[in-house]
Design a protein around this motif. Structure first.
Motif, PDB file in Angstrom:
ATOM      1  N   THR A   1       0.846  -1.199   0.000  1.00 42.18           N
ATOM      2  CA  THR A   1       0.000   0.000   0.000  1.00 42.18           C
ATOM      3  C   THR A   1       0.874   1.239   0.000  1.00 42.18           C
ATOM      4  OG1 THR A   1      -1.821  -1.098   1.150  1.00 42.18           O
ATOM      5  CG2 THR A   1      -1.755   1.302   1.272  1.00 42.18           C
ATOM      6  N   ALA A   2       0.594   2.155  -0.920  1.00 38.56           N
ATOM      7  CA  ALA A   2       1.313   3.437  -0.970  1.00 38.56           C
ATOM      8  C   ALA A   2       0.558   4.519  -0.211  1.00 38.56           C
ATOM      9  CB  ALA A   2       1.521   3.859  -2.424  1.00 38.56           C
ATOM     10  N   VAL A   3      -0.767   4.598  -0.435  1.00 40.65           N
ATOM     11  CA  VAL A   3      -1.602   5.613   0.196  1.00 40.65           C
ATOM     12  C   VAL A   3      -2.891   4.940   0.648  1.00 40.65           C
ATOM     13  CG1 VAL A   3      -2.784   7.826  -0.079  1.00 40.65           C
ATOM     14  CG2 VAL A   3      -0.686   7.360  -1.374  1.00 40.65           C
ATOM     15  N   GLY A   4      -3.348   5.239   1.855  1.00 40.42           N
ATOM     16  CA  GLY A   4      -4.613   4.696   2.336  1.00 40.42           C
ATOM     17  C   GLY A   4      -4.424   3.867   3.587  1.00 40.42           C
ATOM     18  N   THR A   5      -5.455   3.878   4.453  1.00 44.21           N
ATOM     19  CA  THR A   5      -5.353   3.153   5.719  1.00 44.21           C
ATOM     20  C   THR A   5      -6.528   2.229   6.008  1.00 44.21           C
ATOM     21  OG1 THR A   5      -6.323   5.036   6.892  1.00 44.21           O
ATOM     22  CG2 THR A   5      -3.922   4.945   6.780  1.00 44.21           C
ATOM     23  N   GLY A   6      -7.668   2.394   5.354  1.00 38.99           N
ATOM     24  CA  GLY A   6      -8.767   1.491   5.668  1.00 38.99           C
ATOM     25  C   GLY A   6     -10.080   1.917   5.063  1.00 38.99           C
TER      26      GLY A   6
ATOM     27  N   TYR B   1       1.014  10.606  -6.925  1.00 40.55           N
ATOM     28  CA  TYR B   1       1.879  10.001  -5.915  1.00 40.55           C
ATOM     29  C   TYR B   1       3.242   9.764  -6.547  1.00 40.55           C
ATOM     30  CZ  TYR B   1       4.158   6.396  -3.130  1.00 40.55           C
ATOM     31  OH  TYR B   1       5.072   5.680  -2.401  1.00 40.55           O
ATOM     32  N   ASP B   2       4.293  10.273  -5.875  1.00 40.09           N
ATOM     33  CA  ASP B   2       5.655  10.136  -6.369  1.00 40.09           C
ATOM     34  C   ASP B   2       6.392   9.121  -5.497  1.00 40.09           C
ATOM     35  OD1 ASP B   2       8.217  10.332  -7.282  1.00 40.09           O
ATOM     36  OD2 ASP B   2       8.328  12.519  -7.197  1.00 40.09           O
ATOM     37  N   PRO B   3       6.683   7.919  -6.020  1.00 32.90           N
ATOM     38  CA  PRO B   3       7.391   6.919  -5.204  1.00 32.90           C
ATOM     39  C   PRO B   3       8.764   7.392  -4.756  1.00 32.90           C
ATOM     40  CG  PRO B   3       6.461   5.914  -7.188  1.00 32.90           C
ATOM     41  CD  PRO B   3       6.345   7.394  -7.358  1.00 32.90           C
ATOM     42  N   ALA B   4       9.387   8.280  -5.524  1.00 29.34           N
ATOM     43  CA  ALA B   4      10.727   8.743  -5.178  1.00 29.34           C
ATOM     44  C   ALA B   4      10.732   9.577  -3.907  1.00 29.34           C
ATOM     45  CB  ALA B   4      11.318   9.554  -6.332  1.00 29.34           C
ATOM     46  N   THR B   5       9.685  10.358  -3.682  1.00 33.63           N
ATOM     47  CA  THR B   5       9.623  11.219  -2.503  1.00 33.63           C
ATOM     48  C   THR B   5       8.617  10.720  -1.470  1.00 33.63           C
ATOM     49  OG1 THR B   5       7.888  12.623  -3.472  1.00 33.63           O
ATOM     50  CG2 THR B   5      10.182  13.208  -3.942  1.00 33.63           C
ATOM     51  N   GLY B   6       7.730   9.811  -1.886  1.00 32.39           N
ATOM     52  CA  GLY B   6       6.708   9.327  -0.965  1.00 32.39           C
ATOM     53  C   GLY B   6       5.677  10.371  -0.631  1.00 32.39           C
ATOM     54  N   ARG B   7       5.415  11.294  -1.554  1.00 30.58           N
ATOM     55  CA  ARG B   7       4.474  12.376  -1.287  1.00 30.58           C
ATOM     56  C   ARG B   7       3.334  12.389  -2.303  1.00 30.58           C
ATOM     57  NH1 ARG B   7       6.054  15.678   2.608  1.00 30.58           N
ATOM     58  NH2 ARG B   7       4.616  17.321   2.009  1.00 30.58           N
TER      59      ARG B   7
ATOM     60  N   GLY C   1     -10.663  11.422   2.487  1.00 28.02           N
ATOM     61  CA  GLY C   1     -10.683  12.876   2.489  1.00 28.02           C
ATOM     62  C   GLY C   1      -9.822  13.390   1.355  1.00 28.02           C
ATOM     63  N   HIS C   2      -9.428  14.658   1.423  1.00 28.04           N
ATOM     64  CA  HIS C   2      -8.564  15.260   0.412  1.00 28.04           C
ATOM     65  C   HIS C   2      -7.433  15.973   1.155  1.00 28.04           C
ATOM     66  CE1 HIS C   2      -8.221  17.531  -3.662  1.00 28.04           C
ATOM     67  NE2 HIS C   2      -7.046  17.340  -3.107  1.00 28.04           N
ATOM     68  N   ARG C   3      -6.306  15.257   1.285  1.00 29.03           N
ATOM     69  CA  ARG C   3      -5.166  15.826   1.990  1.00 29.03           C
ATOM     70  C   ARG C   3      -3.890  15.451   1.246  1.00 29.03           C
ATOM     71  NH1 ARG C   3      -4.395  13.165   7.410  1.00 29.03           N
ATOM     72  NH2 ARG C   3      -6.190  14.394   8.075  1.00 29.03           N
ATOM     73  N   ASP C   4      -3.096  16.455   0.881  1.00 30.53           N
ATOM     74  CA  ASP C   4      -1.795  16.226   0.258  1.00 30.53           C
ATOM     75  C   ASP C   4      -0.732  16.051   1.341  1.00 30.53           C
ATOM     76  OD1 ASP C   4      -2.807  16.391  -2.285  1.00 30.53           O
ATOM     77  OD2 ASP C   4      -2.251  18.489  -2.594  1.00 30.53           O
ATOM     78  N   GLY C   5       0.486  15.659   0.906  1.00 30.58           N
ATOM     79  CA  GLY C   5       1.600  15.541   1.834  1.00 30.58           C
ATOM     80  C   GLY C   5       2.204  14.162   1.809  1.00 30.58           C
ATOM     81  N   ALA C   6       2.868  13.802   2.901  1.00 27.84           N
ATOM     82  CA  ALA C   6       3.491  12.485   3.012  1.00 27.84           C
ATOM     83  C   ALA C   6       2.440  11.400   2.827  1.00 27.84           C
ATOM     84  CB  ALA C   6       4.171  12.343   4.363  1.00 27.84           C
ATOM     85  N   ALA C   7       2.828  10.328   2.122  1.00 28.89           N
ATOM     86  CA  ALA C   7       1.858   9.288   1.765  1.00 28.89           C
ATOM     87  C   ALA C   7       1.154   8.710   2.991  1.00 28.89           C
ATOM     88  CB  ALA C   7       2.563   8.176   0.982  1.00 28.89           C
ATOM     89  N   GLY C   8       1.859   8.607   4.104  1.00 27.33           N
ATOM     90  CA  GLY C   8       1.252   8.044   5.306  1.00 27.33           C
ATOM     91  C   GLY C   8       0.148   8.899   5.891  1.00 27.33           C
ATOM     92  N   GLN C   9       0.139  10.208   5.540  1.00 22.12           N
ATOM     93  CA  GLN C   9      -0.882  11.125   6.053  1.00 22.12           C
ATOM     94  C   GLN C   9      -1.876  11.547   4.982  1.00 22.12           C
ATOM     95  OE1 GLN C   9      -0.928  11.896   9.344  1.00 22.12           O
ATOM     96  NE2 GLN C   9       0.800  10.465   9.509  1.00 22.12           N
ATOM     97  N   ALA C  10      -1.564  11.322   3.719  1.00 27.90           N
ATOM     98  CA  ALA C  10      -2.413  11.785   2.614  1.00 27.90           C
ATOM     99  C   ALA C  10      -3.727  11.012   2.585  1.00 27.90           C
ATOM    100  CB  ALA C  10      -1.677  11.618   1.289  1.00 27.90           C
ATOM    101  N   LEU C  11      -4.753  11.662   2.032  1.00 24.61           N
ATOM    102  CA  LEU C  11      -6.080  11.042   1.944  1.00 24.61           C
ATOM    103  C   LEU C  11      -6.636  11.182   0.543  1.00 24.61           C
ATOM    104  CD1 LEU C  11      -7.695  12.326   5.272  1.00 24.61           C
ATOM    105  CD2 LEU C  11      -6.853  10.012   4.811  1.00 24.61           C
ATOM    106  N   LEU C  12      -7.289  10.120   0.076  1.00 21.47           N
ATOM    107  CA  LEU C  12      -8.044  10.088  -1.175  1.00 21.47           C
ATOM    108  C   LEU C  12      -9.500   9.812  -0.826  1.00 21.47           C
ATOM    109  CD1 LEU C  12      -5.636   7.637  -3.084  1.00 21.47           C
ATOM    110  CD2 LEU C  12      -5.573  10.143  -3.191  1.00 21.47           C
ATOM    111  N   GLN C  13     -10.384   9.922  -1.828  1.00 19.71           N
ATOM    112  CA  GLN C  13     -11.799   9.597  -1.594  1.00 19.71           C
ATOM    113  C   GLN C  13     -12.344   8.793  -2.777  1.00 19.71           C
ATOM    114  OE1 GLN C  13     -16.165  11.565  -0.429  1.00 19.71           O
ATOM    115  NE2 GLN C  13     -14.452  12.929  -0.871  1.00 19.71           N
ATOM    116  N   HIS C  14     -12.384   7.470  -2.585  1.00 20.71           N
ATOM    117  CA  HIS C  14     -12.961   6.533  -3.553  1.00 20.71           C
ATOM    118  C   HIS C  14     -12.388   6.721  -4.965  1.00 20.71           C
ATOM    119  CE1 HIS C  14     -16.063   3.486  -4.293  1.00 20.71           C
ATOM    120  NE2 HIS C  14     -16.226   4.038  -5.474  1.00 20.71           N
TER     121      HIS C  14
END
Length: 610
Positions: free
Chosen positions: A385-390, A433-439, A395-408
């Protein structure tokens, strides 16, 4: 009938309320009193839910068979924020061909009154206004059909059954070239193939992404092979080029037919590759002959590792189709819905809906829509998993992949720099999503339910599903950067004629040297093309430094990749151990196919005297 069964308990049905109002009624608002005398089935659904979409399809036959006694009411009860938008509900009702009244209940008022706990849930109300049955999940149409027949007989005998036309009023049709398109594919010709989902067709558009070239499919729901005008689909979605002998075939995820279809681009002929037309259920075979094995709502397809991978949204898995063997099998996932990484046989998905293969062919990216996640599968079958937790974090949040949010999200597209564009559907955005930076960053907004995107040079063409169109966007520079080990040619394409093209690699041994054939051929020529469909014949390796190629007239332009080698040795008969030299050159020749242009392509190999 046994009046002591639980379904006969005399529980008065709560009133139907919802701030969004009613759809498919011609503007009229209804109460349960207005429906007295009819059998009513309430379908609690939300349009993100694949199981809810299955139930919509299960109810179609029941709805038609009992149209004069039965009224189905869809109670739209949203999960995602976007689904509480009334305009989005209006779109979904048309998109999925809902032919009964729908109550838009954005605050879940009726859901709470009926103590519903899951999507989908069906509630049956008898002609006197009492709840007589409730079923959660899918697969209950047969039981409800039996119950409806019993209720018809009972209330006809009591005089409490009222027959006649129901409250459904179809909306006025809207004239657009596309109607809720799902996925798009760039063809070798430079045209686009689009799954026109709501109209049950495939549409080929010209390079401008607007002009209709042709339509494939009858335009009505069905499951028939044949010519372009007689073949039929049922809400088709994903598209991928197949590596046929001439590279002119497309595999289609025919979603509601639970099938994979094959489109011959040259003739428009449609055939079936996999699926029976029946939906897969637990206990059914999970591998076997493709035409004999049930599938479940295939939503997208991609060629990865020599097989066609299938986003099997209906069972939260990835399956594979092997074109050589004509078989299907589970590729990853357990059918459990959720977000769990790990080995293919242990991973969990939640409605995988978009697939794309990395440029190096080592990752299969996927949009896992119900977990609002971007994930990938490696060649070893491991799921990451690159982005997403469950399931409930979005939501809609940019930034580090661990904190970023998408919506469906429903689509993924690999960009030139190796990053991934995500069609973030319910956020009306294109994310990156940039795998090189994880953002994660946002590339574009205000895109009305983007469901897919296609890379065209340094542009990306987005499928704006709810705007019924394809929209071209220019990528930012950082998304098209080229790594230092790669090279990009800016030179003009060489114009050549379609059809036969003679390729001549011109080699002259340097002064005092000659080709040495004492130990076999001293030259080698290797030819390939991008896209592979450009080259109909003449590819591969050989020992002659000339080759007759056949270029596909349906491919407007591409690149010929030519690698040549020649070995020459000192031309001195007195020298027992002559010095030998290897001359090698690789070319990437951009070509544009133009009728009447040159039919010969000369390339000069290093070693020619000046």
């Amino acid at each position: 009938m046994n009046d002591s069964t639980p379904r006969r308990a005399r529980v008065r049905a709560p009133e139907l309320t919802g701030k969004g109002g009613w759809l498919n009624t011609g503007g009229r608002q209804y109460t349960l009193a207005d429906l007295r005398g009819r059998i009513v089935v309430l379908d609690f659904w939300t349009f993100c839910c694949i199981n809810c979409l299955h139930v919509l399809d299960e109810l179609r036959e029941l709805e038609e068979k009992h149209r004069d006694t039965l009224v189905i009411i869809g109670v739209h009860s949203p999960k995602f924020v976007h689904e509480a938008d009334h305009r989005a509900v209006v779109d979904a009702v048309e998109r999925y061909g809902v032919e009964h009244p729908v109550l838009d209940d954005p605050e879940l008022a009726t859901w709470k009154q009926y103590a519903v706990r899951a999507w989908p849930t069906l509630v049956v109300i008898d002609p006197e206004g009492y709840v007589v049955a409730q079923h959660a999940g899918e697969g209950h149409a047969h039981a409800i059909e039996r119950l409806v027949a019993e209720l018809e007989a009972e209330h006809a005998a009591k005089g409490t059954l009222r027959r006649g036309d129901g409250p459904y009023v179809p909306p006025e049709p809207v004239a657009t070239d596309l109607r809720f398109p799902g996925k798009a594919l760039l063809l070798p010709s430079g045209n686009f193939l689009v799954s026109d989902t709501t109209r049950h067709q495939l549409v080929e558009l010209a390079e401008d992404a607007e002009t209709v070239v042709r339509r494939i499919g009858s335009g009505t729901r069905g499951f028939h092979d044949g010519a372009p005008g007689t073949a039929s689909f049922n809400e088709p979605q994903g598209l991928a080029l197949l590596d046929g002998p001439q590279g002119t075939a497309v595999v289609v995820a025919d979603t509601v037919n639970h099938a994979l279809r094959r489109l011959d681009l040259a003739t428009g002929e449609v055939t079936t590759l996999a699926g029976t037309g029946r939906q897969w259920w637990q206990g059914s075979p999970t591998s076997g002959p493709a035409r004999e094995t049930d599938l479940s709502s295939p939503w997208d397809v991609a060629v990865f590792g020599g097989k066609v991978w299938i986003a099997m949204a209906g069972v939260h898995q990835l399956w594979t189709y092997d074109p050589a063997e004509g078989t299907v099998a589970v590729g990853a996932g357990t059918t459990n819905e959720g977000l769990v990484d790990g080995p293919a046989g242990e991973a969990w998905f939640a409605q995988p809906s978009g697939l794309a293969v990395s440029a190096d062919g080592e990752r299969l990216w996927l949009a896992d829509s119900e977990t609002s996640a971007l994930r990938w599968v490696d060649l070893g079958g491991e799921v990451h998993t690159a982005v997403g937790t469950g399931l409930f974090d979005f939501g809609h949040r940019d930034g580090a992949a661990g904190q970023a949010l998408l919506q469906h999200p429903l689509g993924v597209t690999v960009l030139p720099d190796g990053s991934v564009a995500v069609s973030d559907t319910y956020n009306h955005a294109l994310r990156r999503y940039d795998p090189a930076t994880g953002r994660v960053t946002t590339l574009a907004t205000d895109l009305r339910e983007p469901s897919d995107a296609v890379l065209v040079g340094e542009d990306v063409v987005v499928v704006e599903s709810a705007r019924h169109r394809l929209t071209r966007l220019r990528l930012p520079k950082e998304a098209v950067r080229v790594e230092s080990t790669a090279h990009r040619s800016r030179r003009e394409a060489t114009e050549v004629a379609p059809g036969e093209l003679r390729l001549d690699v011109i080699f002259q041994a340097p002064a005092g040297q000659k080709l040495d054939t004492r130990y076999g051929p001293s030259t080698r020529l290797l030819v390939s093309a991008t896209p592979s469909e450009l080259l109909l014949s003449g590819g591969g390796a050989g020992t002659d430094l000339y080759r007759v190629l056949t270029l596909n007239p349906q491919v407007a332009e591409g690149v010929l990749h030519v690698s040549a080698m020649a070995a020459s040795c000192d031309d001195d008969p007195m020298n027992e151990y002559p010095a030998c030299h290897v001359h090698q050159q690789d070319w990437g020749v951009p070509v544009r196919l133009v009728p009447g242009a040159a039919d010969r392509l000369p390339l000069v190999l290093a070693g020619l005297d000046a």
